[in-house]
Enzyme design. Structure first.
Site, PDB file in Angstrom:
ATOM      1  N   SER A   1       0.815  -1.225   0.000  1.00 44.02           N
ATOM      2  CA  SER A   1       0.000   0.000   0.000  1.00 44.02           C
ATOM      3  C   SER A   1       0.841   1.264   0.000  1.00 44.02           C
ATOM      4  O   SER A   1       0.447   2.287   0.561  1.00 44.02           O
ATOM      5  CB  SER A   1      -0.954  -0.009   1.210  1.00 44.02           C
ATOM      6  OG  SER A   1      -1.780  -1.155   1.182  1.00 44.02           O
ATOM      7  N   ARG A   2       2.002   1.190  -0.635  1.00 43.75           N
ATOM      8  CA  ARG A   2       2.896   2.340  -0.791  1.00 43.75           C
ATOM      9  C   ARG A   2       3.472   2.862   0.532  1.00 43.75           C
ATOM     10  O   ARG A   2       3.950   3.984   0.602  1.00 43.75           O
ATOM     11  CB  ARG A   2       2.182   3.483  -1.533  1.00 43.75           C
ATOM     12  CG  ARG A   2       1.807   3.135  -2.973  1.00 43.75           C
ATOM     13  CD  ARG A   2       3.063   2.795  -3.769  1.00 43.75           C
ATOM     14  NE  ARG A   2       2.791   2.552  -5.176  1.00 43.75           N
ATOM     15  CZ  ARG A   2       2.641   1.336  -5.708  1.00 43.75           C
ATOM     16  NH1 ARG A   2       2.681   0.268  -4.929  1.00 43.75           N
ATOM     17  NH2 ARG A   2       2.446   1.187  -6.996  1.00 43.75           N
ATOM     18  N   LEU A   3       3.407   2.055   1.587  1.00 41.91           N
ATOM     19  CA  LEU A   3       4.008   2.429   2.870  1.00 41.91           C
ATOM     20  C   LEU A   3       5.452   1.923   2.878  1.00 41.91           C
ATOM     21  O   LEU A   3       5.847   1.059   3.657  1.00 41.91           O
ATOM     22  CB  LEU A   3       3.200   1.841   4.027  1.00 41.91           C
ATOM     23  CG  LEU A   3       1.729   2.301   4.101  1.00 41.91           C
ATOM     24  CD1 LEU A   3       1.005   1.590   5.240  1.00 41.91           C
ATOM     25  CD2 LEU A   3       1.651   3.813   4.276  1.00 41.91           C
TER      26      LEU A   3
END
Length: 524
Positions: free
Chosen positions: A513-515
């Site tokens: 999730s792009r973290l």
């Protein structure tokens, strides 16, 4: 490598490699086979056709390739819309002919079919990213293809698993099972398979039923097919779904009408054998390959087969062009181990070494490749790929022509940025700092450690300059090769190394999730 520019000019660029290549001609076409192995009246029919010696392909063969053209030229001129699709009856007839008057055995064809499937998979899905492969095999020849494919995938570096619930009690099939067991390839029963196949496997090979199958699938294959279908029904953005590869025809599809009610398996790759079947016209996945190269001219002429030529010595060829992709929809949901602050080495050089060793151990191609970015006095940035050739406490070393654009820009502004990207590990490292030339002694030592061909190439390749054409490079290379054929020392041209002294590191690792993990470390 050279960059072609208008009016036949060539600009020499960095990382130059002078490659002398040759092309291979097309000599064979794909092959078929099926569950049929009886010899009937077709034997007499094709014997009449085949009584003269089998002719090679020629320019007079309608729709076929010629021996005089290179495979690359054939591919460029081939019209993908003209590919022949077989009916179920035609596919069966060709099978019977191959295993009748043409003298092929089912195990020969099965071996080549399985190799074609494995080769097709390796063209698209690399073992570093899609290593865990579950092959689901049916009781017939399609299942045999799957067993052979699993063996080849093992040797290609994948980790195959096999589910073979209805074993065929024939020596051919039991021999294939023995071969896989000798490689310690696990066999899983249906009961041992997880209900959700997403977590344990990267590739699912559908080798249950081929083009000769009739009727509705019976247990346990009906349930296995539904498990593959459900992978698309339950597709989630934050969950990586295994890709599905179907052999010859997706199991459960109608051979000629395809996925009639749109409720069947939706494979990401279809590997057609001999020629695609009519049902393959309904295939909507991104990768359609043709496997094997085995059709004699007499059969090709009889069925007016128009098939794409195979490149070089490959056992597979893509049908049609790669899919057109919506660039805005391209995304990867990275899955990586945690990168915690307490795990980070105090010295970023040591952390880089640790990640670089991981990239080496993972077998990634050219883990020392890095993007080098420079800026000249005009303020215009430029980037290119170079190779890291040295790393010590003082910094990162690479070598290049001292008259190239990057050398000029480094003389005007002796600062640069390096970027390493290791796709198989979801990692990148950015390094910034001042740059200076290494000593002449260091450049001399490295230059003469290179292969002699590379030393000559460094003289011939005057990077960032315009030359009349590639023939000039070849001619100069040949002259210098003859000049130094006696083994005498080749003088180093205006060529040597640079060292970037790191002042800033950024370590990046992709996460869900792009973290993403990102660790910025100035080096004092």
């Amino acid at each position: 490598m050279p960059l072609l520019v208008p009016r036949g000019r060539i600009i020499r660029r960095s990382m130059t490699c002078l490659c002398l290549t040759h092309s291979l001609t097309q000599t064979h076409n794909p092959f078929p086979y099926s569950l049929h192995n009886n010899r009937n009246s077709l034997f007499q029919f094709f014997s009449a056709i085949l009584r003269p010696s089998i002719r090679p392909f020629s320019a007079n063969f309608k729709g076929g390739p010629t021996l005089s053209a290179s495979s690359s030229a054939l591919m460029a001129n081939f019209n993908a819309d003209s590919v022949t699709y077989l009916t179920q009856r035609e596919a069966a007839e060709i099978d019977e002919t191959l295993m009748g008057p043409l003298g092929f055995s089912v195990d020969q064809l099965m071996e080549l079919a399985g190799l074609s499937v494995a080769a097709s998979i390796s063209e698209v899905y690399k073992p570093t990213e899609h290593g865990r492969v579950l092959t689901i095999c049916g009781p017939g020849n399609n299942g045999g293809d799957g067993l052979v494919a699993a063996r080849h995938l093992h040797h290609f570096g994948y980790k195959p698993f096999v589910c073979y619930p209805k074993r065929t009690p024939k020596p051919l099939y039991s021999g294939l099972v023995t071969q896989l067991e000798a490689l310690s390839i696990p066999f899983l029963s249906v009961e041992e398979l997880p209900l959700d196949l997403s977590n344990d496997f990267d590739i699912l090979v559908d080798a249950m039923f081929g083009f000769s199958f009739h009727g509705s699938p019976r247990p346990p294959f009906d349930d296995l097919i539904q498990r593959l279908v459900s992978l698309h029904d339950n597709d989630q953005i934050d969950k990586k779904r295994p890709v599905i590869v179907s052999v010859d025809i997706p199991s459960g599809w109608h051979v000629e009408e395809g996925d009639v009610d749109s409720t069947g398996i939706k494979p990401d790759m279809l590997v057609s054998l001999t020629a695609p079947k009519l049902g393959a016209k309904k295939f909507g996945g991104p990768h359609h390959f043709l496997g094997g190269r085995f059709v004699p001219p007499a059969i090709a002429e009889k069925y007016k087969l128009v098939l794409p030529p195979y490149p070089g010595t490959s056992m597979c060829v893509r049908i049609g062009k790669p899919p057109q992709i919506d660039i805005s929809a391209l995304r990867e949901n990275y899955i990586s181990p945690e990168f915690l602050e307490e795990q980070v080495e105090a010295d970023p050089i040591n952390q880089f070494r640790k990640w670089f060793d991981d990239a080496m151990a993972a077998g990634l191609k050219e883990p020392n490749a890095m993007a080098l970015s420079t800026v000249g006095k005009d303020g215009q940035p430029s980037s290119r790929m170079v190779l890291l050739k040295g790393l010590d406490k003082d910094g990162f070393v690479w070598y290049t022509n001292y008259e190239s654009r990057k050398a000029r820009e480094l003389s005007e502004n002796p600062r640069a940025s390096l970027l390493f990207y290791w796709d198989g590990l979801n990692r990148s490292v950015r390094v910034e700092g001042p740059v200076q030339k290494v000593s002449d002694e260091e450049s001399e030592q490295y230059f003469h450690s290179r292969p002699r061909g590379s030393q000559i190439g460094a003289i011939v390749s005057k990077q960032s300059t315009v030359v009349p054409g590639r023939h000039v490079l070849y001619q100069e290379y040949k002259e210098l090769e003859q000049k130094y054929a006696d083994g005498s020392m080749i003088p180093r041209p205006n060529w040597g190394g640079y060292r970037l002294t790191p002042q800033l590191f950024e370590f990046w690792q992709g996460q869900k999730s792009r973290l993403h993990d990102r660790w910025l470390h100035p080096r004092l």
